[in-house]
Design a protein around this motif. Structure first.
Motif, PDB file in Angstrom:
ATOM      1  N   HIS A 144       2.635  -3.492   6.663  1.00  0.00           N
ATOM      2  CA  HIS A 144       1.469  -2.231   6.362  1.00  0.00           C
ATOM      3  C   HIS A 144       1.540  -1.508   7.565  1.00  0.00           C
ATOM      4  O   HIS A 144       2.315  -1.395   8.360  1.00  0.00           O
ATOM      5  CB  HIS A 144       0.135  -3.338   6.734  1.00  0.00           C
ATOM      6  CG  HIS A 144       0.226  -4.115   5.358  1.00  0.00           C
ATOM      7  ND1 HIS A 144      -0.683  -3.768   4.361  1.00  0.00           N
ATOM      8  CD2 HIS A 144       0.461  -5.212   5.109  1.00  0.00           C
ATOM      9  CE1 HIS A 144      -0.935  -4.522   3.551  1.00  0.00           C
ATOM     10  NE2 HIS A 144      -0.396  -5.796   3.771  1.00  0.00           N
ATOM     11  N   GLU A 145       0.585  -0.625   7.286  1.00  0.00           N
ATOM     12  CA  GLU A 145       0.405   0.522   8.559  1.00  0.00           C
ATOM     13  C   GLU A 145      -1.226   0.530   8.406  1.00  0.00           C
ATOM     14  O   GLU A 145      -1.930   0.222   7.495  1.00  0.00           O
ATOM     15  CB  GLU A 145       0.753   1.889   7.991  1.00  0.00           C
ATOM     16  CG  GLU A 145       2.388   2.081   8.092  1.00  0.00           C
ATOM     17  CD  GLU A 145       2.808   3.282   8.212  1.00  0.00           C
ATOM     18  OE1 GLU A 145       2.752   4.254   9.230  1.00  0.00           O
ATOM     19  OE2 GLU A 145       3.092   3.981   6.942  1.00  0.00           O
ATOM     20  N   HIS A 169       0.656  -1.172  -0.039  1.00  0.00           N
ATOM     21  CA  HIS A 169      -0.034  -0.020  -0.063  1.00  0.00           C
ATOM     22  C   HIS A 169       1.064   1.377   0.140  1.00  0.00           C
ATOM     23  O   HIS A 169       1.691   1.497   1.117  1.00  0.00           O
ATOM     24  CB  HIS A 169      -0.866   0.102   1.193  1.00  0.00           C
ATOM     25  CG  HIS A 169      -1.815  -1.157   1.176  1.00  0.00           C
ATOM     26  ND1 HIS A 169      -2.290  -1.853   2.213  1.00  0.00           N
ATOM     27  CD2 HIS A 169      -2.562  -1.825  -0.023  1.00  0.00           C
ATOM     28  CE1 HIS A 169      -3.238  -2.725   1.860  1.00  0.00           C
ATOM     29  NE2 HIS A 169      -3.331  -2.530   0.536  1.00  0.00           N
ATOM     30  N   GLU A 209       1.303   3.721   2.846  1.00  0.00           N
ATOM     31  CA  GLU A 209       1.748   3.427   4.009  1.00  0.00           C
ATOM     32  C   GLU A 209       3.289   3.590   3.982  1.00  0.00           C
ATOM     33  O   GLU A 209       3.905   2.424   4.131  1.00  0.00           O
ATOM     34  CB  GLU A 209       1.293   1.994   4.310  1.00  0.00           C
ATOM     35  CG  GLU A 209      -0.380   1.824   4.535  1.00  0.00           C
ATOM     36  CD  GLU A 209      -0.850   0.381   4.312  1.00  0.00           C
ATOM     37  OE1 GLU A 209      -2.114   0.450   4.512  1.00  0.00           O
ATOM     38  OE2 GLU A 209      -0.163  -0.541   4.229  1.00  0.00           O
ATOM     39  N   ARG A 263      -2.451   4.285  -1.717  1.00  0.00           N
ATOM     40  CA  ARG A 263      -2.769   2.775  -1.284  1.00  0.00           C
ATOM     41  C   ARG A 263      -2.757   2.030  -2.449  1.00  0.00           C
ATOM     42  O   ARG A 263      -2.196   0.818  -2.493  1.00  0.00           O
ATOM     43  CB  ARG A 263      -4.017   2.740  -0.731  1.00  0.00           C
ATOM     44  CG  ARG A 263      -4.474   1.153  -0.377  1.00  0.00           C
ATOM     45  CD  ARG A 263      -5.636   1.258   0.210  1.00  0.00           C
ATOM     46  NE  ARG A 263      -6.186   0.042   0.624  1.00  0.00           N
ATOM     47  CZ  ARG A 263      -6.120  -0.646   1.894  1.00  0.00           C
ATOM     48  NH1 ARG A 263      -5.245  -0.041   2.769  1.00  0.00           N
ATOM     49  NH2 ARG A 263      -6.468  -1.926   2.326  1.00  0.00           N
TER      50      ARG A 263
HETATM   51 ZN    ZN Z   1      -1.693  -1.921   3.923  1.00  0.00          ZN
END
Ligand code: ZN
Length: 754
Positions: A136-137, A20, A23, A97
């Motif tokens: 990820h975040e 993403h 992120e 994203r």
């Molecule tokens: Zn993510």
């Protein structure tokens, strides 16, 4: 470090960052991680590398990251502002994203619809890591998540995979505890849908994990959290760096076990231990591109596909009928043995009913490829092994005696639409047969494309060679016939043979924050069928002359603002004067119940709250009393009872209508949500795809909405004035993986209303 490979096997850890793009910490953390791993004097990391290989993919989604970083650098001041109200914390659409076509690459691992995924899986298959981490975040106020994962877990996930997730998780916790960092495990992030960067590795024998840092596109260089702490990019880097190295550490420490378990996994896979079926057979039909498409897809995943050299009788579960059936395996059919290294992934992608262990998931709950490709497929208990390789179909050009009067192309699947698109781009005039016909003793189905010499005089004698070059390039079949006089059906000059005017197509883009659905349509036109399309912003849409366009596609979005009273009036008048409107998903529901539109709610809706008179003793908790007294701790689960996150339904098809050319009498749709309109009524309205009673095939649908969805419209056409409206209740291009949905869209664009 001597760098020499010993005779011992090495553990392989693959760290994937920034799938993403917004992120943004991921790629930064990858650099910090790489620095320590590549530092020859780092006494902590170097011993690990004597028995462990680390692969870093610092940026799975470069387009998305680029979009985010470019925007952020424009929004941030000379010093960054941690106030959450500052512009640098409000990333505008479409955001970073997703990739260029706004596909979420962390949903695409098994589908390979995007070139980033296809390129990555090729390398993945070369290395087959033992451990894979997808970094990820999550939201700013959620601190950090790492494995072990939440339920539901797919039934094929092994005890060892969960055990090692836990071993790694405990090691992370050791570092986080020492630093006083907050974290959580075993919640929210499940392991079920096969398109993720954790499940895909899991279904390929690895320990697949998702790590989630708090932050994401809002966080920038620093932001105040709800607790009035400042979360900085440096903090976020430190956390991902820590878990990345802790993962490598655990793989190295447990190298022997990791490798032994991996080997045992593939031994079990080869003997298909625990598999419900031994083989899968996909019937192949001449000139039908879907089996080729499916075989290429499976092979790209690393699944072995073959065929047989001699026919034989067999029996097994028929995906089409939902029952056991006898059938014949014939040369050319795809035969896929479940006794092969990738049998777990294979079984997950072919399970007739999804094997879910718990009902709370935030993604679709069914995806089986035989339904998505809409093929005649069987799953057999008896083991059928291929004895020949799968070979992709070549383009076949069959000549007619004398000078050809016309050329015929069968209309079977979206590969034919790709061929049509190429023909139209060459400015070759082409028609389609509305009815089945027979010529020279050969039967052709409705939808067959007809290119006559008449109308294409400008090509002179080269028409045949131009067409056969295209047929070779697109691996399609082309039959030349020497007359337009058919044995049965309509002659080529008949009114039942329709001229296909090359449509000028506009797709609304970015309306009400829609990017995903319009991105899927954009990708369909540009990448899947190669046909020019104009992606148009809502502002432009408001000011242009709609009559410049033949086809307008409205993606899934909210339309109350754009199509206000005036906007709607304008659109209706464009349709009435010959426009062809295609409304996808929520765009279709927007028209539901509106004046002049045939799409309506079912009359029963909202009336059948609780009392079912089926005589069954069902003390369910749908009654008003228990609804009032619902349990707070069960609220997540209760919500599922009225939801459909995505399930497969059988759809009954009227394939005499151009919207369904190429389809059988029964097909399948991936239905998301609970919008279930009544069958279309009135003259000039056609119910082309409907969900009858008991049409749910696979997936979880909340019991409170099962009845609501039955006996509803799946797709239909309303004739309005000289134009048409195609209602596609369920987005046929969702994530680009529902192969038969592409044919539906192609029919809507090229055939309906011509
Ligand atoms: Zn993510």
């Amino acid at each position: 470090m001597d760098g020499e490979l010993s005779g011992d096997a090495l553990a392989i850890v693959w760290l994937s960052y920034n799938v993403h793009g917004n992120e943004s910490v991921s790629s930064e953390a990858a650099m910090a991680t790489l620095y320590d791993l590549a530092n020859p004097s780092d006494s902590r990391t170097q011993p690990w590398l004597t028995n462990t290989i680390v692969i870093l993919d610092p940026m799975i989604n470069p387009d998305g990251r680029d979009r985010y970083v470019n925007w952020y650098n424009q929004a941030v001041g000379s010093t960054n502002n941690v106030n959450p109200d500052a512009q640098e914390h409000s990333e505008p659409g479409p955001g970073g994203r997703t990739n260029h076509y706004n596909f979420d690459l962390n949903r695409d691992w098994s589908w390979l619809t995007q070139k980033e995924t296809r390129a990555r899986i090729r390398v993945y298959n070369d290395w087959m890591p033992h451990v894979h981490v997808d970094f990820h975040e999550q939201s700013v106020n959620s601190p950090y998540y790492f494995a072990p994962a939440a339920k539901p877990l797919h039934a094929v996930i092994t005890d060892w995979q969960i055990e090692f997730q836990t071993i790694i998780g405990r090691n992370h916790a050791r570092y986080f505890d020492r630093n006083g960092w907050l974290y959580f495990t075993k919640q929210q992030f499940d392991l079920f849908y096969p398109g993720y960067g954790d499940t895909f590795p899991m279904y390929n024998g690895a320990i697949g994990m998702t790590y989630e840092q708090g932050g994401g596109g809002r966080a920038g260089l620093g932001i105040l959290t709800a607790e009035a702490d400042t979360l900085t990019l440096a903090d976020r880097i430190a956390h991902h760096y820590t878990t990345g190295l802790s993962t490598v550490e655990m793989a190295s420490v447990h190298r022997d076990r990791v490798i032994d378990e991996f080997k045992a996994y593939f031994d079990r896979a080869n003997s298909n231990e625990g598999g419900e079926f031994s083989s899968y057979v996909i019937k192949s039909y001449p000139e039908d591109g879907r089996t080729d498409a499916m075989a290429l897809h499976l092979e790209a995943l690393g699944i072995r596909v073959g065929t047989v050299t001699a026919g034989r009788r067999a029996s097994g579960f028929s995906y089409r009928s939902g029952d056991d059936a006898a059938f014949r395996v014939t040369p050319g059919d795809l035969v896929i043995s479940a006794h092969q290294p990738r049998s777990t992934l294979l079984n997950v992608l072919f399970e007739p009913i999804s094997a879910i262990t718990d009902s709370i998931t935030y993604d679709i709950t069914a995806w089986a490829l035989p339904y998505a490709y809409d093929v005649e497929a069987f799953a057999t208990s008896a083991r059928i092994e291929p004895d020949a390789a799968f070979v992709q179909t070549e383009g076949i050009v069959s000549a007619a005696p004398g000078s050809p009067y016309a050329y015929l192309i069968r209309w079977k699947d979206v590969s034919d639409a790709k061929f049509l698109s190429a023909i139209l781009r060459e400015k070759i005039k082409v028609r389609y047969a509305e009815k089945a016909f027979e010529i020279g003793g050969v039967a052709y189905e409705a939808g067959t494309l007809i290119v006559t010499r008449t109308g294409n005089e400008k090509f002179g004698e080269t028409l045949g060679s131009v067409l056969s070059d295209l047929a070779q390039r697109y691996r399609q079949s082309l039959a030349a016939v020497s007359t337009g006089f058919v044995d049965s059906g309509a002659d080529f000059g008949s009114g039942d043979v329709h001229y296909i005017k090359r449509p000028k197509v506009a797709v609304l883009r970015g309306n009400g924050g829609d990017w995903a659905s319009s991105g899927q349509i954009w990708h369909f036109f540009e990448q899947q069928i190669g046909f020019p399309v104009t992606m148009m912003t809502p502002d432009r849409f408001k000011s242009i002359d709609l009559s410049d366009y033949d086809v307008i596609v409205l993606p899934e979005a909210s339309y109350s603002e754009l199509l206000n009273e005036d906007g709607l009036k304008r659109l209706i008048s464009w349709v009435k004067s010959g426009g062809r409107l295609i409304a996808v998903g929520r765009a279709a529901s927007f028209f539901m119940g509106k004046k002049e539109f045939a799409l309506k709610k079912k009359p029963s809706e909202k009336e059948d709250e609780d009392d079912d008179d089926d005589g069954e003793d069902d003390d369910n908790d749908a009654s008003p009393a228990s609804d009032t007294l619902k349990v707070y701790g069960e609220r997540d689960r209760d919500r599922q009872t009225e939801r459909n996150q995505g399930a497969i339904y059988k759809v009954s098809v009227d394939n005499t209508h151009p919207l369904a050319f190429g389809f059988k009498k029964e097909s399948f749709v991936l239905k998301q949500g609970t919008t279930a309109p009544a069958y279309l009524g009135g003259s000039g309205s056609w119910n082309i795809g409907i969900l009858k009673k008991e049409s749910l095939v696979s997936g979880q649908v909340g019991f409170e909405v099962i009845d609501k969805i039955e006996e509803s419209l799946a797709f239909g056409v309303q004739e309005m004035g000289s134009g048409t409206i195609v209602y596609l209740i369920d987005n046929p291009l969702f994530r680009g993986f529902w192969y038969s949905g592409q044919l539906l869209m192609a029919n809507a664009v090229f055939l309906v209303g011509q």
